[in-house]
Design a protein around this motif. Structure first.
Motif, PDB file in Angstrom:
ATOM      1  N   ASP A  10      -3.601   1.356  -0.508  1.00  0.00           N
ATOM      2  CA  ASP A  10      -2.461   0.453  -0.416  1.00  0.00           C
ATOM      3  C   ASP A  10      -2.611  -0.766  -1.312  1.00  0.00           C
ATOM      4  O   ASP A  10      -1.649  -1.269  -1.866  1.00  0.00           O
ATOM      5  N   LYS A  11      -3.811  -1.267  -1.393  1.00  0.00           N
ATOM      6  CA  LYS A  11      -4.039  -2.453  -2.214  1.00  0.00           C
ATOM      7  C   LYS A  11      -5.407  -2.324  -2.871  1.00  0.00           C
ATOM      8  O   LYS A  11      -6.189  -1.425  -2.537  1.00  0.00           O
ATOM      9  N   GLU A  12      -5.656  -3.188  -3.794  1.00  0.00           N
ATOM     10  CA  GLU A  12      -6.936  -3.138  -4.487  1.00  0.00           C
ATOM     11  C   GLU A  12      -8.037  -3.679  -3.593  1.00  0.00           C
ATOM     12  O   GLU A  12      -8.053  -4.846  -3.240  1.00  0.00           O
ATOM     13  N   TYR A  67      -4.993   9.571   3.680  1.00  0.00           N
ATOM     14  CA  TYR A  67      -4.966   8.247   3.040  1.00  0.00           C
ATOM     15  C   TYR A  67      -4.303   7.213   3.936  1.00  0.00           C
ATOM     16  O   TYR A  67      -4.663   6.032   3.910  1.00  0.00           O
ATOM     17  N   SER A 125     -10.139   7.554 -10.295  1.00  0.00           N
ATOM     18  CA  SER A 125      -8.878   6.824 -10.502  1.00  0.00           C
ATOM     19  C   SER A 125      -7.794   7.342  -9.569  1.00  0.00           C
ATOM     20  O   SER A 125      -6.980   6.571  -9.044  1.00  0.00           O
ATOM     21  N   SER A 126      -7.778   8.667  -9.337  1.00  0.00           N
ATOM     22  CA  SER A 126      -6.803   9.246  -8.413  1.00  0.00           C
ATOM     23  C   SER A 126      -7.024   8.701  -7.004  1.00  0.00           C
ATOM     24  O   SER A 126      -6.071   8.327  -6.305  1.00  0.00           O
ATOM     25  N   LEU A 183      -8.537   5.837  -6.064  1.00  0.00           N
ATOM     26  CA  LEU A 183      -8.191   4.413  -5.985  1.00  0.00           C
ATOM     27  C   LEU A 183      -6.677   4.201  -5.988  1.00  0.00           C
ATOM     28  O   LEU A 183      -6.165   3.274  -5.367  1.00  0.00           O
ATOM     29  N   GLY A 184      -5.954   5.094  -6.673  1.00  0.00           N
ATOM     30  CA  GLY A 184      -4.498   5.001  -6.723  1.00  0.00           C
ATOM     31  C   GLY A 184      -3.824   5.305  -5.403  1.00  0.00           C
ATOM     32  O   GLY A 184      -2.637   5.003  -5.218  1.00  0.00           O
ATOM     33  N   LYS A 185      -4.553   5.914  -4.453  1.00  0.00           N
ATOM     34  CA  LYS A 185      -3.984   6.254  -3.145  1.00  0.00           C
ATOM     35  C   LYS A 185      -4.156   5.127  -2.123  1.00  0.00           C
ATOM     36  O   LYS A 185      -3.686   5.239  -0.993  1.00  0.00           O
TER      37      LYS A 185
END
Length: 356
Positions: free
Chosen positions: A55-57, A19, A48-49, A51-53
């Motif tokens: 740094d930013k959206e 990541y 979701s996991s 996307l959660g890794k």
């Protein structure tokens, strides 16, 4: 184990380092569009996991395809190509494939052919995809029931292996991946084969080093023979019969569809029997191989009549030449040999041995 494995023009990066590298790439490259290919399962359990890794959206266009080998077809590619086009994809777009082997094989093929090629990254979420589809640059789809008949060799920018995704898998999916790991031991590493043979259970959290070793083995073979002109054919041990069995079960409405590893396990038992009669594998090693696979995989019912249809499907195997079906077999554990022919009578005897 977390060291990066370099594979021709790609690299396989593990866990947290993966990541870090991905975040750096997305920050440094100004991609015009980011596309994320998932199937129904990875959309629900992994998206979701993932996307959660980050740094930013980042603004991803998410494209979902149906789950399963039955949808690994050119029709699905057409739908994905159309979606990328309608969403404004161009040659500066990036496609990230988050899923098992169907998603990474199909997604890689879509990326390789959209506008003659856009960059892509694979994030395998199944054990099979981590140890099998992660290196080698093979992309493609099935042609009806025939496995991987349409495709190209194209390397992803990188492959990110995160064992946390394995916790979303049912036991049969873990066993499917284990079959390829066992194959890597049988063709290349006796100690690895014995280590896998003696495992009490498949625990995702204990698989990290074993996955690394499998990727390492496959990569060592592929670097020596990128386009499968010689040595790389050893990776097809169990697959000549196994792919045909998988295809046959896939197209029979009264048969339970087999996962790839379940079919390849049958293929490895039967091709080990061929090895005893054609390339000198000992009967003792054959019995050991059968015992190991029988411990992990329930026996499947295949009649002699059905085997005739399976043999017919082997005619379409990509490793054949001049009308002859070519097998990769074993002289011993970790001593493979390729381009061996077997007659139909011996293949029928191999089925009888499997059914005993």
């Amino acid at each position: 184990m977390s060291a990066t494995i370099f594979s021709n023009d790609s690299r396989v990066i593990f866990n947290d380092q993966a990541y870090l590298e991905l975040n750096n790439l997305l920050a440094d490259h100004r991609y015009s569009k980011l596309f994320l290919l998932v199937d129904q399962n990875t959309h629900q359990h992994c998206l979701s996991s993932f996307l959660g890794k980050l740094d930013k959206e980042h603004e991803f266009e998410i494209i979902e395809i149906p789950a399963g080998e039955a949808h690994k077809q050119i029709e699905t590619c057409s739908q994905v190509w159309a979606a990328i086009s309608e969403l404004g994809g161009d040659r500066k777009s990036l496609l990230i494939n988050l899923g098992g082997g169907v998603v990474t094989d199909l997604g890689g093929f879509v990326a390789a052919t959209y506008m003659r090629g856009i960059e892509f990254i694979n994030i395998p979420t199944s054990l099979l995809a981590m140890v099998d589809a992660s290196v080698g640059g093979k992309t493609g789809v099935d042609l009806g029931p025939l496995k991987n008949q349409v495709g190209v060799f194209t390397e992803p920018l990188m492959v990110l292996v995160d064992v946390e995704y394995l916790k979303t898998l049912p036991p049969n999916e873990l066993r499917s991946g284990l079959a390829e790991m066992l194959k890597h031991g049988l063709i290349c590493d006796k100690n690895y084969w014995e280590q896998l043979s003696e495992m009490d259970k498949l625990d995702p959290s204990a698989l990290q080093d074993l996955i690394y070793r499998s990727v390492e083995i496959k990569n060592q073979v592929i670097k020596q023979d990128p386009k499968e002109s010689g040595l790389r054919k050893i990776l097809n041990f169990g697959h000549t019969l196994g792919h045909a069995i998988e295809s046959y079960f896939l197209e029979q409405p009264d048969k339970t569809t087999l996962l790839h590893g379940e079919a390849i396990a049958i293929g490895m038992i039967m091709e080990s029997y061929l090895s005893v009669h054609l390339t000198g594998l000992s009967q003792e090693k054959l019995e050991q191989i059968k015992d190991v696979f029988s411990n992990y995989y329930p026996s499947q019912e295949i009649s002699s009549e059905e085997l005739e249809s399976i043999i017919e499907l082997m005619r379409f195997d990509k490793k054949n030449n001049n009308g002859k079906v070519n097998f990769a077999l074993l002289k011993d554990i970790a001593k493979p040999i390729w381009d061996i022919n077997a007659d139909n009578e011996l293949i029928h005897r191999a089925l009888e041995y499997y059914k005993k």
